[in-house]
Design a protein around this motif. Structure first.
Motif: not given
Ligand SMILES: [Zn+2]
Length: 330
Positions: A83-86, A102-106, A113-115, A129-131
């Protein structure tokens, strides 16, 4: 559900510990009683297995959903959508220099959060990338006040956009973590509590800006927002009550939509109550005794020297469902 059925867990405990079915059921029911029906029978079976040292996930290689992950899960695979990559952060902790990503995954069950701590792994996902879809193996779960985090280890395997894996819909509802007993709450803690509304205070209000939702002040005959100037004020209800979970009660406050959700009143009625506060008395009676789950943050009220709870998400708990889960397990 944790991915393994109640029956599977019971059988596993019976065969590993040589216990009778009655014995295992007795232990599970004991947990259910002690936890006042706040967990499912499967949850109770997991606790019993854990106490007896029976590993339910050993050697099981299953695809998991985010919702079903909890600390202790090992050796499973997770497919998720980014969903998001920081940005990669560098840190220097006690002389140890490193990087963390950190990434936000779903997936269709929720998000987390994925660390990633390993530089090679961080390089591996540089083009992600997102998606994009990530398939990760051999990770561990950390649970904190903000929910669950998936941490990769040096042995973890990452696959980017693996063939045949499709995740159409991501459920962006945040995982709010497990419910904490009110007596165990600390100060400035983000968490979730569940209990019964036992005392309701008069409804209060403040006026807010329709643009930015911030508080407005009444000056020279008009409502003014610091940022948006003169605006048409929107009254925001403030609902204060005591929530009791059997361990203790805590003064809890809900604002705006969360207050409306519990009060089940439309804007018009809320405005009527503002003009005529006595109208609130019958509403109070309606919400007394409701079982609700509130996520938010504890804060210390210095004036009264007590810890209070400010909710930012609330939902009604289906008492029938909680009870039927307990009954089904007997
Ligand atoms: Zn404004």
């Amino acid at each position: 559900m944790f991915g393994t059925t109640y029956e599977e867990i019971i059988e596993r405990i019976m065969s590993e510990k040589g216990l009778s079915k009655e014995d295992v059921n007795f232990r599970v029911n004991d947990k259910l009683t002690k936890l006042s029906g706040l967990i499912s029978n499967t949850g109770a079976a997991h606790i019993v297995a854990n106490e007896l040292g029976v590993k339910i996930f050993e050697n099981t290689k299953k695809d998991f959903k985010i919702k079903n992950l909890f600390s202790g899960v090992r050796g499973v695979t997770l497919n998720s959508k980014v969903i998001a990559k920081y940005d990669v952060r560098e840190f220097n902790k006690n002389g140890r220099i490193g990087k963390v990503q950190n990434l936000l995954i779903g997936d269709d069950s929720g998000t987390c959060r994925l660390v990633i701590w390993d530089s090679n792994q961080i390089n591996t996902i540089e083009t992600v990338n997102p998606n994009d879809i990530l398939r990760v193996d051999n990770f561990y779960i950390k649970e904190n006040n903000f929910g669950k985090e998936i941490h990769l280890t040096n042995d973890s395997k990452i696959e980017i956009n693996p063939a045949g894996v499709v995740i159409a819909d991501v459920n962006k509802e945040i995982d709010r973590g497990s419910v904490v007993k009110i007596k165990d709450l600390g100060e400035n803690q983000n968490t979730t509590i569940q209990g019964t509304i036992v005392q309701v205070f008069d409804l209060r209000f403040y006026d807010s800006c329709p643009e930015c939702n911030k508080k407005v002040i009444f000056e020279d005959g008009a409502f003014k927002c610091n940022e948006h100037g003169i605006v048409k004020e929107v009254p925001v209800p403030i609902l204060n009550f005591y929530l009791d979970d059997g361990s203790e009660a805590i003064r809890t406050v809900l604002f705006r939509d969360n207050a409306k959700k519990i009060l089940k009143l439309d804007d018009e009625t809320i405005l009527e109550i503002r003009k005529n506060p006595d109208l609130f008395n019958s509403v109070k009676d309606n919400i007394l005794g409701e079982l609700i789950k509130v996520s938010g943050r504890t804060n210390k009220n210095e004036m009264f020297q007590r810890v209070e709870f400010t909710g930012n998400y609330v939902e009604k708990v289906d008492v029938k469902k909680v009870l039927s889960e307990v009954v089904n397990s007997l």
